[in-house]
Structures are given as structure tokens and as C-alpha cells.
Design an enzyme around this catalytic site. Structure first.
Site, PDB file in Angstrom:
ATOM      1  N   THR C  93      -3.528  -2.005  -1.150  1.00 21.95           N
ATOM      2  CA  THR C  93      -3.921  -0.857  -1.959  1.00 21.95           C
ATOM      3  C   THR C  93      -5.041  -1.308  -2.878  1.00 21.95           C
ATOM      4  O   THR C  93      -4.805  -1.943  -3.897  1.00 21.95           O
ATOM      5  CB  THR C  93      -2.722  -0.357  -2.797  1.00 21.95           C
ATOM      6  OG1 THR C  93      -1.692   0.064  -1.898  1.00 21.95           O
ATOM      7  CG2 THR C  93      -3.122   0.804  -3.693  1.00 21.95           C
ATOM      8  N   LYS C 169      -4.446   6.790   0.059  1.00 25.68           N
ATOM      9  CA  LYS C 169      -3.343   5.979  -0.485  1.00 25.68           C
ATOM     10  C   LYS C 169      -3.260   6.149  -2.000  1.00 25.68           C
ATOM     11  O   LYS C 169      -2.178   6.345  -2.570  1.00 25.68           O
ATOM     12  CB  LYS C 169      -3.561   4.510  -0.122  1.00 25.68           C
ATOM     13  CG  LYS C 169      -2.655   3.522  -0.829  1.00 25.68           C
ATOM     14  CD  LYS C 169      -1.192   3.654  -0.443  1.00 25.68           C
ATOM     15  CE  LYS C 169      -0.325   2.640  -1.200  1.00 25.68           C
ATOM     16  NZ  LYS C 169       1.093   2.850  -0.999  1.00 25.68           N
ATOM     17  N   LYS C 238      -1.775  -0.105 -12.578  1.00 23.80           N
ATOM     18  CA  LYS C 238      -2.895  -0.545 -11.737  1.00 23.80           C
ATOM     19  C   LYS C 238      -3.307   0.578 -10.779  1.00 23.80           C
ATOM     20  O   LYS C 238      -4.487   0.929 -10.660  1.00 23.80           O
ATOM     21  CB  LYS C 238      -2.485  -1.783 -10.927  1.00 23.80           C
ATOM     22  CG  LYS C 238      -3.595  -2.380 -10.083  1.00 23.80           C
ATOM     23  CD  LYS C 238      -3.057  -3.233  -8.913  1.00 23.80           C
ATOM     24  CE  LYS C 238      -2.487  -2.351  -7.813  1.00 23.80           C
ATOM     25  NZ  LYS C 238      -2.527  -2.883  -6.445  1.00 23.80           N
TER      26      LYS C 238
END
Lengths: 291, 291, 291, 291
Positions: C93, C169, C238
């Protein structure tokens, strides 16, 4: 005194000019050559590389952003070209993270480092009336105080850790952005009820908000005069992002900053690259379909 | 002139007092009896019912909120007790919806209606230095101008529809709340980086934000002095809610107001009923776990 | 097929394991040595450097974040050690910016690049039931399809530009975070009115929100079971930051993401480093002073 | 059983119809006459006034909003026309404040009061598959359980205080709105990176978000099909406002709800009165200037 000056944008040029006028020997450098010329005609020596501009006892820099500062001072190894004892006075609005990294890098090489970000636009810089927030080791700050007093009307010392001055600068710019956004939303609100933004802002900026920040930006909003920009939207977004990053690093939520970020991005999505950040008022009006 | 005055809180008492001092014959009324006494000793006639206080040519009112205004003027049928031609000058901070409803109800009965909300705290009211935003039919406004000039240092006419003045007042209070919140968040940010709120706010309120609103609230935040309240958190929430309602009615999104609402509610959840709305700074600090 | 696999966290190990079980010859690498052992016992060759792990026809990587990917693949010059025609399948990711940069760097060296981020936790990875979003040049994607089918139960191709898969994503994780926050706020609301979060969430996740995302996180919130974390708060921050960055790059305001960012930071300020991001429910409750 | 039913919108008509089909004697009332006709043809008695519809042992009501409920049950004195012991089952989505007031008003007159808001659209109501959240005195709830079981597939009791059921309903609708907004923002994000909303939402609603709420609204967003509305924007704003009010009353900040409120107002400012609240996706796209 022999002084270096790196970064000759509108702000840097005005500041360098004042140092010259105060009788200092100045060696200046700028990425592109043009901006150095007027200073050369005033007696400045023009360096062809950053390395040649950092041979004085004190080096001032007023570069655009983190990337420029990192590139010039860290990536190129400029610090290694400076003599021990040289003091670097960094006026740029940079992240607290980079400020901390720079302070350490200077200390390791026996160089002095003073963070000295400023409040004021180019005309204020030219008039030597900047408000300068200063942080650094007390002796080092003391050693450059006469130079800072040439540049500004008031110094605001905030302690030893240099990043403190940067935190103050970012918090101040965040307050400016918030002031603009609050005028933007409030103006949309009164306009939707039949009162012009000009009438409303005249009341506010003559009374409770009779302060430079409100009067200056209030006028731009009242007149819908967003170009040419005094401080462009992308710079505003950069600074709000720096405030958010400083908040994240220290675990401080900043909900107003989140709203500001979205509004600035929306302004840019609407083609505002070249507009003053007072154009946040356009975003507020557009959301209310006032225009 | 024979004047009625309804609502003798700290603001209303100060204002009524100035009308008396200017030589007018005043009949005053207040829900509870205590506050009328000092005015009685200055020569005011004390009415035992609102109806007896509205027999003059002009009736001023300074009631607490929408509910009080609605109850006294609409639900009790007070308007029907007023003589045609009487002018009602409403100084309260009320919703634009109620302002519109009142304007219509007065017009239907041949009564004049002037919305005249004020900016200023009780000490400003006592000094007759209020800023008064005024809206109403020009002739009617003109007829009460001498009275308004007794009460304030400056009148700000914003047109004929009375609710305009209320929209301006609500937008102004929203700007005040935004100023507080921006200081609150910015102070949390610099504190987390080692700079005291007092040092930071001194810089800001001496320079870009050298305006009454910032200096007054900045001092409260710097000194963490939130009690006794000058303007209590529940009143702040009331006013932000009124701004949001005015925004909703006119389809104006107000993202800053949404953030303010949440912060005010959080302050109240933490037991802040009796604190000044500058205690928004406590919320910002608590979210960052600074204390 | 000879396959390299870099990054053996919980996810990477489970995935690598499935490739082995499908009969492929695997050379694995991990920054630290421990995680490679179980795979070695299953027949994997353990590389001592990343360079030795990229000699197969296909290289899968499942590294932790932008920094790790940048360091391993770009800074160390790993791409230059790969044979032309090798295909790199990146499951991490990462930011859309890095995805774009990687795609270009691979293309310049004649290497194939497929972005293949996955939805699913380690147990789902172990069961080979991941949902894999895929983007890359059609021929290249086709060439690795059999491998992806070993890893997941479903492939979701979203076009040629690799960063598209990463955008999907990040958008998906943003939706997950939003689902958690909406349960957090709603639970605080009903709790304050006397209904337990458990009762409320049982209703919701049995009816309108009978979906894996809500049921899993709903259970954690109902049971206030935030440790050990399935997906820790810092990772959540994050990912929300990556979504915000992707939004900023494409000029897309994301107001929910701004709220999420503040709530995650507040959770971390409260000492939540080691908690699951479902602990956003603690933040909502704390703001309402429910505990 | 003799049952009254007040409020014959799409939901109320479907529900009343099921009570008839279950063999109950129904007396129905609606503000306008048309909607009663189909029920009359199925055997319902049509009351010309609310008073005539509340003579049964149980009275169901499904009115539009707080105002309608207040007007019919409180302002008109309808409660005084009901026999002691009558049980009122209120299915409307109303404020927790009004629920509390109604509970008290019923108790004072010896009337039973059950709050029984429902989740489900008219087609679900027609199929008698509603999810019904129920709160009230246990004996009273027990007495109407057979009727509720006629209307829905599942009852969700949440305790004695009726407003609890309303809090749950409002919290649930808030979660629905949040789900829509998260899809709206996420879709804008992926679209700006080249992925269609349809492709993206198919992935999400087939996997992590495979739940009725997401699939239904996801389809509307993917197809940009916002008219005719299943649940119109103004109703969405009403319900988000009720959630905010419930939060304020209990001192629960709801930052997502603030964002939703602004987005709904912006949608209405853009002329969305007649659109489904899934049109929040238009707002997100417009802010990003995607269209």
C-alpha cells in the site's frame, strides 16, 4: 561584516538590500541570475555558486521551501564548505522537522544556526519593519542581533531550539489562513441574506477586527481582487500542510487546518493556481452557489 | 421622549441607563424585579407587566434569546397592546427567522420594527461606545437614530430588511468564535513544540492580530483565565447554532462553524457550563493531551 | 516458475507460503532474518541480499511503506540488478506518487511493473482469499495472472496505469476508516442516550451494515477490544495521509479524511500507538466525556 | 383488534395494509384524503378526524416529522381524546427531545407509549420485513409485540425509555449518510486518478462493503441516478440535524455529522431539493471540479 545572502526572491532581495544599506559587505547568490543584478549595482558581490556565498562570518538565507533549503544546504554538502564558527541565519518558512535536522547538522560541524522566520510582505521587508521570530543558542542569537535589527522592527525570541521559531511562524500563518476563511464563510452568509461582503467587512475590520491581517485580506475579499496574488494559493496550501505536519509530529489535532486544506485544494481544483489565498472567499461563495 | 425598555440584564441595564442620562422618560420592565431598582433610583418608572412598558413612542428591548423574545412579544400578544406607530427597537441577538417573523408581525399591526443588534460587552455599553448594526425601514430608522446615537459610538446601517442586521451580528459572532478557535489550535501547536501560549499570543496580538477581539481573548487564553465568564460557553454555542441555522436557511455551508459547534459541545461535555468561550483553548489542549 | 519475494511480514509470509504450496521455486528476502525461516523449511531459498532475490522471472514485493519500497528498489539500485523482462508485482500500500515513479523507473529499464495491492488481513492471505486490485500493462498483467490467482480469490483489474490500483486501495482504506469513525460517533451518541454500543452495533451490523468491514470492527468496538491490534493506529494514520496526498495531488478535497486524520492523531496523543484503529471509538467517547 | 393508524405516506400505507391483511380492524386517518382510499377498499374504516382514529386499543402513527407529530398529538389535544390504557405506537423518525416529551404526556394521561422507529424503505415495509427498534415499558411493549411482528421481520428492543429507540434510529441514519459520503469522496478520489466510480464501487460493494446500505446507494452513485429520490436530500438534512440535536442535548460531538450537514446544504444550494441524498456524490465531484 562579511555576510552571505542566499535566495533573492522578493523578500530576500529587500532584506539583502537593507543589509547593504547598513554598510555590510554582502556576497549574494540566487539560483537564477537576474535577481542579483540590482544588488550588484548597490555594491553586492555576486557569487556564481552557493559555496562562494558562504565564506562570510554570517550567512543569511531566504529560500522558497523545504526542498530548496534541503537541496542547497544538505544535499550539495554546502555545510562542509563553511568555516567553523560561521553562523547561518535561516529566514525561510520551513518544516519543524527540517529545522531540527538543520540544527543538528550545523552543530555537528561547529556551525551556528539561528532560525529567524519573518512576518511581513516584501514592502514591509523593504521598509525594514519585519517582525522576526528568533530561536537559537543565546550567544549565537546575540551575535547576529545587530543584523536582525537591520532587517526588522522587532525581534521575538522564543528560546534555544531553532524549530520553535518555525513552529511559531507556521502557527501564525495558520491563524492568517483561519482569519481569511472565517471572513470567507461569514461573507457568504451575509451575502445570502442581502448584505454585501464589502459592507459587512467594513464593519468588522473597523471594529472588533481592526487589525492588519483582517484589513488587508478583508479589502481583497470585498473587492474580489485575487490577482495578482500577494501570497498565492499554492503557497497557502504549502504552509497549511506544514502546520498540519508540525501538528502530526507533536500529536496535535488541528481541525481548522483540515478545513483550510480542503478549501485550498478546492480553490486549486477550480483553477486558482495564480490567485491570492484570499480567494478562499470564492470557494465559500461557490459552495453556497452565490455566483 | 417616552421610551419603554424591556430586558435589564447587564447589557440592557447599561443601555437603559444611558437613555435616562440623556434625559428621556423611561419605563422599564424585566422578568425578575431586582435589576430594575438601580434604574428606578435614577428616575425610571418600573412597569409590573410588559404591557405597561410599551406605551411610549419607542420601545427598546434587549432580551436573552429567541425564546424570551417570542414569549414576551408574540405569545403574550404584547404587540396588540402597542399603539399604531410605536417603534420597537430590538437589540437582541436572535435568529434571522425570528427577525423576519417579527418584522412581519409588527408591519401587520402598523408598528415600526428596527433590528439593532450590538457589538460590545457591558462595559462598552456603559460607556455608550457600542457598535450598532441597524436595519429597518429608512424613515423608521431615521426616527430612532438620536436614541441609537445615545447608546453607541457608531451606527452601521445595512438596509431595510431587519433580518440583515441579525445576519451581520451572527456572522460577526461566528468570526469571533473562529478567532478564538484559531488561537486555541495554534497555541496547542506551539506549546507542543515548547513555546508558551503566552509568548506566542503576545507576538501575534502585537503584530498581525493587533485587534480588540484577539487581544482580549488572547489574554484569557494566555492566562488560562476562563472563569468568571465574560461570554459563557452555552451562549457561544447558542450563537454558533444561530449562525448555522441562518446558513442552512439560505443554503450556505459553514465548515468552520461545524468545527466550532463540536468544540463547544466538547467543552460543555467536560463541564464547561460556567466558563468563558475562550475555554475552547482547553479543548484544543486536551485533544493533544497537553494537560 | 522462479519467483522472488521481498518483504515477509505477516501478509508477505502468508502470500509467499501460498506460492510455494502452488509448486513455485521461491527465493525470499526480508530485512531481518527470522521471518524467512518458516518459509525455508517449506523449501524456499533464502537470499542474503535483495539483489539475490530478484533473479527470477517474477518478483513479488510486500514491503511496509513508501520509505521501505523506495529504499529497497530505488535508492539501492536494485532495479539495475534485475534482468530485462522481469516483472515486479508490488503488493504494498504505497502512495500514488511513488507508484507513478516506480512505473516509470521500471519502464526505463525494460522491466514490467504491476501494482497489485490487496484487501484482506493475514488470515485471509493465508487462506488465499485476498481481493487483489491490479493495474499494469495488459500483457504483463496477463503474464502474472496465474500467480495472482494463487494468492487471491478475486482479481479486480482497473486499467493500465499502475497508480490506479493504488488509488483504489487508498480509497478503500479510507472507506474502512470512515466506517469505523461513523460507528465510533454513532456509538457515542446512543451510549449517551442509554443504549450500549454492543446492542446498537448488533442491530446495525445484522441489518443495513451486514458486511465484513462493519461486523469485524463493530465487534472490536462493542467489546472495547483494541489490543493487540489487527491494524494499528499509526498504520491507519499512514494510510489516511496517503489518501489525503492522493487527493491533494489530483485536487480532490476529502473532508471526511480530514476528520479521520484529527481523530487518529488524537488517539495517538492519548497513547494509542499499540492499539487497533477501531480505538477511534475511544476518541469519540472521550470527547463526549463518556468515560 | 381495533387499531388506529395515522399517517398514510408510502411507509404508513404499506404498514397499515399489512395490519389489515393480518385480520385487524383498522381505522385510518391521513391529513389529505387520497391515500386512505386503497386501504378503504381493503376494508379499513376511514376517519375524517384524528380523534376518530384513536378509539382503538392501539394507535399506530407514522407521521412525517416532529412538526406533524407535535401538531397532531400535542397541539390539537388528541391525547385527551384517547381512552386510558390505549397504547400509542409511534413509528416516526423524530427527535429524542420530542420522544421524551411525548412519553411524559402519555404517561400523565394513563396512555401507553411505545417508540418503534423502523429501518427499511416502502418496498421492505410492504414485504413486512422492516427492522423495528422498540423502546417502552416492558408490559406495554409486550402487549403490542404481535402487531409489531406483523409489520417487521425483526424487533430490536433497546430498553424502557422510548427516546432510546429514536436515538438508535437517528444514529443509524447518521451511519447511512456517512456511508454515502464516504463513497462519494472515495469515488471522486479514484475518478480523479482514472478509475470509474462504477468499477470502484463494484469492487468495494462486492467485498468489504457487501451490505445492503452500500450496494443500494453504491448503485445510485455508480449510475449517477439521483431522481426520482428514494430518500430525498431535504429529508437527509432533517435527519442529520436530528442526530446533531440529539448529540448536542447529550453533549456528544459528531464531527462526521458536521461534514454531512455542510455537504447536504451544498447539494441543496445547487438545486438538489428533488434528488436522492446519494447526490452527495455530486457535491464531492463538484468540489474536485470533476464535472
Amino acid at each position: 561584516m562579511n555576510i552571505g545572502f542566499l535566495g533573492l526572491g522578493a523578500m530576500g532581495s529587500a532584506m539583502a538590500s537593507n543589509l547593504l544599506a547598513a554598510g555590510h559587505a554582502l556576497t549574494v547568490w540566487n539560483r537564477s541570475e537576474g535577481p542579483a543584478e540590482p544588488l550588484a549595482s548597490l555594491g553586492a558581490k555576486v557569487a556564481s555558486t552557493p559555496g562562494r556565498a558562504v565564506q562570510g562570518q554570517v550567512v543569511h538565507s531566504m529560500l522558497a521551501n523545504d526542498q530548496a533549503v534541503r537541496e542547497v544546504f544538505l544535499d550539495r554538502g554546502l555545510l562542509d564548505e563553511m568555516d567553523r564558527g560561521t553562523v547561518h541565519v535561516n529566514h525561510a518558512t520551513i518544516s519543524v522537522a527540517l529545522a531540527r535536522e538543520l540544527a543538528q547538522a550545523h552543530a555537528q560541524r561547529g556551525l551556528g544556526y539561528v532560525a529567524a522566520p519573518v512576518f511581513g510582505r516584501p514592502d514591509v521587508a523593504a521598509a525594514a519593519k519585519l517582525n522576526i521570530v528568533v530561536a537559537g543558542h543565546p550567544h549565537v542569537v546575540e551575535s547576529v542581533r545587530p543584523l536582525l535589527e537591520v532587517l526588522g522592527s522587532q525581534l521575538w525570541p522564543v528560546g534555544e531550539a531553532p524549530e520553535r521559531a518555525n513552529a511559531v511562524k507556521l502557527a501564525g500563518n495558520f491563524m492568517l489562513a483561519s482569519a481569511i476563511e472565517s471572513m470567507a464563510e461569514a461573507s457568504a452568509l451575509v451575502r445570502a441574506h442581502g448584505v454585501s461582503a464589502a459592507d459587512f467587512l467594513e464593519i468588522m475590520t473597523s471594529t472588533l477586527f481592526a487589525a492588519p491581517a483582517y484589513q488587508g485580506y478583508g479589502r481583497l475579499i470585498a473587492e474580489e481582487r485575487y490577482a495578482p496574488p500577494g501570497f498565492a494559493l499554492p503557497l497557502g496550501l504549502k504552509d497549511v500542510n506544514l502546520a498540519l505536519a508540525a501538528g502530526e509530529a507533536a500529536r496535535v489535532p488541528l481541525p481548522f487546518a483540515g478545513v483550510l486544506r480542503d478549501a485550498l485544494i478546492e480553490a486549486l481544483a477550480g483553477g486558482g493556481e495564480g490567485l491570492d489565498w484570499a480567494a478562499l472567499a470564492q470557494v465559500a461563495a461557490r459552495r453556497a452557489h452565490l455566483e
